[in-house]
Structures are given as structure tokens and as C-alpha cells.
Write an enzyme that holds these catalytic residues in place. Structure first.
Site, PDB file in Angstrom:
ATOM      1  N   ILE A   1       0.837  -1.200   0.000  1.00  0.00           N
ATOM      2  CA  ILE A   1       0.000   0.000   0.000  1.00  0.00           C
ATOM      3  C   ILE A   1       0.872   1.249   0.000  1.00  0.00           C
ATOM      4  O   ILE A   1       0.643   2.192  -0.760  1.00  0.00           O
ATOM      5  CB  ILE A   1      -0.946   0.006   1.213  1.00  0.00           C
ATOM      6  CG1 ILE A   1      -1.878  -1.191   1.173  1.00  0.00           C
ATOM      7  CG2 ILE A   1      -1.762   1.304   1.245  1.00  0.00           C
ATOM      8  CD1 ILE A   1      -2.717  -1.369   2.423  1.00  0.00           C
TER       9      ILE A   1
ATOM     10  N   ASP B   1      10.687   3.075   6.836  1.00  0.00           N
ATOM     11  CA  ASP B   1      10.323   1.679   7.085  1.00  0.00           C
ATOM     12  C   ASP B   1      11.585   0.942   7.525  1.00  0.00           C
ATOM     13  O   ASP B   1      12.416   0.583   6.699  1.00  0.00           O
ATOM     14  CB  ASP B   1       9.742   1.028   5.837  1.00  0.00           C
ATOM     15  CG  ASP B   1       9.077  -0.310   6.139  1.00  0.00           C
ATOM     16  OD1 ASP B   1       9.485  -0.958   7.120  1.00  0.00           O
ATOM     17  OD2 ASP B   1       8.160  -0.704   5.402  1.00  0.00           O
TER      18      ASP B   1
ATOM     19  N   ALA C   1      -4.470   2.007   8.505  1.00  0.00           N
ATOM     20  CA  ALA C   1      -3.780   0.754   8.776  1.00  0.00           C
ATOM     21  C   ALA C   1      -4.554  -0.033   9.842  1.00  0.00           C
ATOM     22  O   ALA C   1      -5.329  -0.933   9.519  1.00  0.00           O
ATOM     23  CB  ALA C   1      -2.356   1.026   9.216  1.00  0.00           C
ATOM     24  N   ARG C   2      -4.363   0.326  11.108  1.00  0.00           N
ATOM     25  CA  ARG C   2      -5.075  -0.310  12.217  1.00  0.00           C
ATOM     26  C   ARG C   2      -5.271   0.721  13.321  1.00  0.00           C
ATOM     27  O   ARG C   2      -4.431   1.599  13.534  1.00  0.00           O
ATOM     28  CB  ARG C   2      -4.301  -1.518  12.766  1.00  0.00           C
ATOM     29  CG  ARG C   2      -4.380  -2.767  11.896  1.00  0.00           C
ATOM     30  CD  ARG C   2      -5.779  -3.365  11.905  1.00  0.00           C
ATOM     31  NE  ARG C   2      -5.871  -4.589  11.140  1.00  0.00           N
ATOM     32  CZ  ARG C   2      -6.198  -4.651   9.859  1.00  0.00           C
ATOM     33  NH1 ARG C   2      -6.416  -3.531   9.178  1.00  0.00           N
ATOM     34  NH2 ARG C   2      -6.291  -5.810   9.249  1.00  0.00           N
TER      35      ARG C   2
ATOM     36  N   GLU D   1     -13.766   6.325  17.007  1.00  0.00           N
ATOM     37  CA  GLU D   1     -13.585   6.115  18.445  1.00  0.00           C
ATOM     38  C   GLU D   1     -14.528   7.052  19.194  1.00  0.00           C
ATOM     39  O   GLU D   1     -14.929   8.092  18.664  1.00  0.00           O
ATOM     40  CB  GLU D   1     -12.140   6.435  18.861  1.00  0.00           C
ATOM     41  CG  GLU D   1     -11.083   5.494  18.310  1.00  0.00           C
ATOM     42  CD  GLU D   1     -10.945   4.241  19.145  1.00  0.00           C
ATOM     43  OE1 GLU D   1     -11.599   4.156  20.218  1.00  0.00           O
ATOM     44  OE2 GLU D   1     -10.186   3.345  18.739  1.00  0.00           O
TER      45      GLU D   1
ATOM     46  N   HIS E   1     -14.389   1.890   8.671  1.00  0.00           N
ATOM     47  CA  HIS E   1     -13.546   0.746   8.310  1.00  0.00           C
ATOM     48  C   HIS E   1     -13.867   0.230   6.905  1.00  0.00           C
ATOM     49  O   HIS E   1     -14.173  -0.945   6.710  1.00  0.00           O
ATOM     50  CB  HIS E   1     -13.694  -0.384   9.334  1.00  0.00           C
ATOM     51  CG  HIS E   1     -12.501  -1.296   9.364  1.00  0.00           C
ATOM     52  ND1 HIS E   1     -12.430  -2.395  10.180  1.00  0.00           N
ATOM     53  CD2 HIS E   1     -11.345  -1.275   8.650  1.00  0.00           C
ATOM     54  CE1 HIS E   1     -11.275  -3.011   9.981  1.00  0.00           C
ATOM     55  NE2 HIS E   1     -10.602  -2.343   9.058  1.00  0.00           N
ATOM     56  N   ILE E   2     -13.783   1.112   5.933  1.00  0.00           N
ATOM     57  CA  ILE E   2     -14.142   0.762   4.562  1.00  0.00           C
ATOM     58  C   ILE E   2     -12.928   0.769   3.627  1.00  0.00           C
ATOM     59  O   ILE E   2     -13.075   0.712   2.405  1.00  0.00           O
ATOM     60  CB  ILE E   2     -15.213   1.722   4.004  1.00  0.00           C
ATOM     61  CG1 ILE E   2     -14.721   3.185   4.078  1.00  0.00           C
ATOM     62  CG2 ILE E   2     -16.518   1.555   4.750  1.00  0.00           C
ATOM     63  CD1 ILE E   2     -15.654   4.181   3.403  1.00  0.00           C
ATOM     64  N   GLY E   3     -11.726   0.807   4.198  1.00  0.00           N
ATOM     65  CA  GLY E   3     -10.526   0.914   3.380  1.00  0.00           C
ATOM     66  C   GLY E   3     -10.431  -0.130   2.283  1.00  0.00           C
ATOM     67  O   GLY E   3     -10.063   0.173   1.150  1.00  0.00           O
TER      68      GLY E   3
END
Length: 390
Positions: free
Chosen positions: A150, A169, A232-233, A260, A274-276
Site C-alpha cells: 500500500i 520503514d 492501517a489499524r 472512536e 472501516h471501509i478501506g
């Protein structure tokens, strides 16, 4: 015939990869050889003795007890990159929504919907449109944390839009490095990337080491106008720290895929449900990739994109019997297995083995099929977890 137990709604394009003559597939399959799922939580569920592999049609595997399955010789697959384009496009949408006054502008235009006088409406719009003016992405700097499938696709898209791209990274793989444009400037530290970026997008996995990776101390490195994007998360960002930074005027906007409590009351947050990866194309890609990995493992013993076992592939020898076994990654196991085969006068034609952390995996092509007694003896070698004949 192999048996595949399915959970959730799996794209038909993925299910079509299982040839009916060789596979029984469905949610009610008993004694399955493998499981194919999306979001079903397997923690705490009974594990069938027959289960050899689990494939998740998606990248995250938090819903699977990966470590426990590894100890049982169950290979867990995911589908990295299959949903990358879908996530990349939504990140771009998030950047554009914050660059321009799109959402408040739409809300304002909608608030004038009851007006019957077209001229009056247009006059009101012209008068107020400066409130929704924004900037362009071209020339801005995007910092990307996590340069996998990604992250690298997002980098290419941002460069095409005329943005400057910084990347960080610390565990960049060789494959990922090959994919990455040389126009991306590698940053040695995350703090340095945050300090120089107008937009920051997160693309790292949810691990113990990445929990609240963006905490109060790290967020303090951001410029006050910066936009943070998390597709991501949810665990990667500390939500309390984000709210505090926004309240203090030390963060421009937060865009995420994980609502949240408290986010709805904050106008500087755009939280999506959460539709990524929720596109038809993404679900098809993930299902096809997961199904192909399962069939290649069940039929050939090959491992590709596992999260608990090493990747391993070996060309099949014509007419040979293929033996595979998983074991704890300690010295001497392969030698003991080869000794068992030698004592039984079973000739080894070709073999390959790899290890990953505490686990190892082996493929051996044999001139003849070992007897059940030989297979039992291999299974009883210390540290051998699971033996298969294909």
C-alpha cells in the site's frame, strides 16, 4: 478430495478457484483440511485435527490465533497487496477532503436547499464560498510510514500528483525496495519524517511493537497544520493523544478508518467506518489470492504469503512422492528425518527447507512412497510437528 470450510461471505470469484472434482467447499464442511475466512474470529474455537491451513482474504490476521496454529503445524496465509489499490484510493480521498473545504462546503450548500429563489441561493454561495477555500496537494510533502504494497502504491500516486514523498520503514523487504520509486526520500527516523511532512499516512501492521506507535511524544514532532491519516489499524494511533493535540492546535486534521468515542464531536476528525478495503474489486482479489495459496499448499506443499511459516517452493519431480513436514526450528531435525528415510531405503531425489523464527518447513521429493510405519517414525522424531504426503 480436499475439504474447505468457509466463513463469512467469500467472493464467488475466489470460490471458483476450487475445482469441484477435487474440493468440497462450504460453511458446513466437517473435518476440513483448510479454512477460508475474512473477519471470523477463530480465537477460542475448537481446532479440528484435520486442519492443515487457514487463509484470510485480507492482510490483517488479528482474528486468527497465529502462534498457536503455528505450533500445531497449521499454516496461516494472508493476502498482502490484494486490497492495496482500494486502500490507496481512500487515502487519496482523505487527503483531498482535508486539502479543500469539501465536506463543510457540501453541508453549507445542502443547508440552502430549502431556498426557492435560485438567484438568492447563488448569491449566498458566492458570498460564503471563501470559507471553504483550501490548498492543493501539488508541492506538498507526504510522509509514508510503512513502505509495503500500500505504501509504495500511495507513493507512486502522490508523486504523480506532484507531491514530494518521504518514506520510513525500518524493516523494508527486498521485494518492497524493488517496488519503491527512487523519487521517494528515505528517512532514517520517524520523528524526522513527521517534522517535515504536511501529510502523514500510516501503513504498518498491528503488532505489540506498533501499538500506539503514534503517541503523545511522537505526535509532538508534527507541524501544527499537518494531517495524519490512519488507514492501517486503530491500535497504531493513541486516540487520546490525537484529541489532545487537536485541542491544543498542534495537529491540523486526523483522518482514519476507525471511529472512536469522542471523535464525532471533533470537527477536525474525519472517521470512516472501516471501509478501506471494502470494494468489490478488493474482495475479489483477496478471495482469489487466498484460494490460490490454499490450493498450492494442499496440492503441492508450497507456502506463499504465510504469517507463521517461511515461504518455500520447489519444482515437483515427475513421478516422485512429495513429503513435507513442519518442525520446531532446532538443529538436527532434518538430519534425523533423512536418517529415517535412509534406513528404510527410501531415496531422496530433491529437497528444500527454510526456517522462520521458531518454526521450520521442509519439502522432500522421494523416489517411492514411504510406508505408514516410516511416516509414523518421522512423526515421532523430536521436534517434528506435522508430516504430510502429497
Amino acid at each position: 478430495m480436499f475439504k474447505i470450510k468457509t466463513y463469512n461471505a467469500i467472493s464467488p470469484k475466489g470460490l471458483e478457484r476450487f475445482a469441484p472434482a477435487r474440493y468440497e467447499v462450504g460453511p458446513d464442511v466437517a473435518a476440513p483440511d483448510a479454512a477460508l475466512l475474512r473477519s471470523q474470529k477463530l480465537h477460542g474455537e475448537a481446532v479440528p485435527e484435520s486442519l492443515l491451513a487457514v487463509a484470510r482474504a485480507g492482510a490483517g490476521v488479528n482474528n486468527i490465533p497465529v502462534e498457536d496454529y503455528g505450533k500445531r503445524g497449521i499454516v496461516v496465509f494472508n493476502t498482502p497487496g490484494a486490497n492495496a489499490n482500494a486502500v490507496k484510493e481512500l487515502v487519496l480521498a482523505g487527503m483531498l477532503l482535508t486539502a479543500r473545504g469539501v465536506l463543510p462546503g457540501i453541508d453549507y450548500a445542502r443547508s440552502l436547499g430549502a431556498m426557492s429563489d435560485s438567484a438568492a441561493m447563488h448569491q449566498a454561495l458566492e458570498k460564503e464560498k471563501s470559507r471553504f477555500a483550501g490548498g492543493e496537494l501539488r508541492g506538498k510533502t507526504l510522509g509514508i510510514i510503512g513502505l509495503g504494497a500500500i505504501g509504495s502504491m500511495l507513493a507512486d500516486a502522490a508523486l504523480a500528483l506532484g507531491m514530494k514523498v518521504l518514506g520510513h520503514d525500518p524493516v523494508l523487504s527486498i521485494d518492497a525496495a524493488w517496488r519503491l520509486s527512487n523519487a521517494v526520500q528515505r528517512m532514517d527516523s520517524m520523528a524526522a519524517l513527521l517534522a517535515r511532512s504536511d501529510y502523514v499516512s500510516l501503513h504498518v501492521p498491528a503488532l505489540d511493537s506498533t501499538r500506539h506507535l503514534l503517541n503523545a511524544d511522537m505526535l509532538a514532532n508534527l507541524q501544527p497544520h499537518a494531517v495524519l491519516l490512519n488507514f492501517a489499524r486503530e491500535s497504531i494511533v493513541d486516540p487520546a493523544a490525537v484529541l489532545a493535540q487537536l485541542a491544543a492546535g498542534k495537529l491540523g486534521r486526523y483522518v482514519c478508518d476507525f471511529p472512536e468515542p469522542g471523535f464525532a464531536a471533533e470537527p477536525k476528525i474525519i472517521a470512516m467506518p472501516h471501509i478501506g478495503a471494502s470494494t468489490e474489486e478488493s474482495e475479489e482479489n483477496c478471495a482469489v489470492m487466498a484460494a490460490d495459496q490454499l490450493t498450492d499448499y494442499l496440492e503441492n506443499g508450497h507456502i506463499r504469503n504465510s504469517v507463521n511459516y517461511p515461504a518455500l517452493r520447489m519444482e515437483r519431480t515427475a513421478g516422485a512422492t512429495r513429503l513435507t513436514f513442519a518442525n520446531e526450528n532446532v538443529s538436527g531435525v532434518l538430519g534425523h528425518v533423512l536418517s529415517v528415510l535412509a534406513e528404510a531405503q527410501v531415496n531422496v531425489i530433491d529437497m528444500s527447507n527454510r526456517s522462520r523464527d521458531t518454526l521450520a518447513y521442509n519439502i522432500i521429493d522421494l523416489a517411492s512412497r514411504p510406508s505408514d510405519a516410516v511416516l509414523k517414525a518421522i512423526g515421532e522424531v523430536a521436534h517434528v510437528i506435522r508430516v504430510r504426503v502429497i
